[in-house]
Design a protein around this motif. Sequence first.
Motif, mmCIF file in Angstrom:
data_model
loop_
_atom_site.group_PDB
_atom_site.id
_atom_site.type_symbol
_atom_site.label_atom_id
_atom_site.label_comp_id
_atom_site.label_asym_id
_atom_site.label_seq_id
_atom_site.Cartn_x
_atom_site.Cartn_y
_atom_site.Cartn_z
ATOM 1 N N ILE A 117 -8.372 -6.467 -5.800
ATOM 2 C CA ILE A 117 -7.200 -6.229 -6.633
ATOM 3 C C ILE A 117 -7.681 -5.751 -7.997
ATOM 4 O O ILE A 117 -8.450 -6.441 -8.667
ATOM 5 N N ALA A 118 -7.233 -4.564 -8.391
ATOM 6 C CA ALA A 118 -7.629 -4.013 -9.683
ATOM 7 C C ALA A 118 -6.852 -4.697 -10.804
ATOM 8 O O ALA A 118 -5.880 -5.424 -10.567
ATOM 9 N N SER A 119 -7.295 -4.468 -12.039
ATOM 10 C CA SER A 119 -6.660 -5.110 -13.191
ATOM 11 C C SER A 119 -5.191 -4.731 -13.328
ATOM 12 O O SER A 119 -4.381 -5.498 -13.852
ATOM 13 N N ALA A 120 -4.845 -3.533 -12.828
ATOM 14 C CA ALA A 120 -3.446 -3.085 -12.906
ATOM 15 C C ALA A 120 -2.596 -3.654 -11.781
ATOM 16 O O ALA A 120 -1.399 -3.347 -11.683
ATOM 17 N N GLY A 121 -3.201 -4.462 -10.922
ATOM 18 C CA GLY A 121 -2.466 -5.050 -9.808
ATOM 19 C C GLY A 121 -2.431 -4.191 -8.576
ATOM 20 O O GLY A 121 -1.759 -4.527 -7.593
ATOM 21 N N THR A 122 -3.136 -3.059 -8.589
ATOM 22 C CA THR A 122 -3.188 -2.159 -7.446
ATOM 23 C C THR A 122 -4.424 -2.440 -6.600
ATOM 24 O O THR A 122 -5.359 -3.115 -7.048
ATOM 25 N N ARG A 123 -4.435 -1.904 -5.390
ATOM 26 C CA ARG A 123 -5.589 -2.098 -4.520
ATOM 27 C C ARG A 123 -6.706 -1.147 -4.924
ATOM 28 O O ARG A 123 -6.472 0.021 -5.230
#
Length: 211
Positions: A117-123
């Motif tokens: 999970i990236a910091s932006a909440g995306t995969r």
Amino acid sequence: MIAIATGLLLHSSDGTSFRFDPGTLCLELLCTGGPGELAHWERLHEPRDLADWLGRSRLGLRPDEVTVSAAELGEGRALRDALWRAAGAIVRGTRPHPDDVAAVNAAATAPPLVPRIASAGTRAWALPATATQALSTVARDAVELFTGPHAGRIRECAADNCKLVFVDTSRPGRRRWCSMERCGNRHKVRALRARRTVPEDGVNSADQQGS
């Protein structure tokens, strides 16, 4: 099935460009060339070419954080060619050849890319990574496609001179063209010209002029 709709920018032989979304990751790899006459479109000449494709694909990997060896480049091309043949068999309503199934299964046995999970909440994907991991992810996507509910929706573009393959993920399941921007639009133009040439009484306008 990794099916985030992104679309690839492809270039046709006449120099025009168009967007093509095959619907899933494994079919994106087919856009890099293929076996037989498809070798004319070969795009994977060097290891860097495979790294660049991984960046353009819906995986969105950073090419400078993916290592690709000469051996992995060959494995990528072999997997792609097996996927072409397997998808073609399914389109024709037959079973893929055992050798092609074995090639896909073999690629899928390697450890795949690790999702996070990236910091932006995306995969995103854990990097750096190897081409072997990426190809395993592609192969596993193919296994899911070929054995899942969308296997019956793998299509070949309806245009006579186009061999692009896609999975129809639309709700009605009526997609016919690789891209409405390209083959779909060409079909509409030809149909319009045909209607203008033949009037409603069925007499060709050229015949009327010559009578």
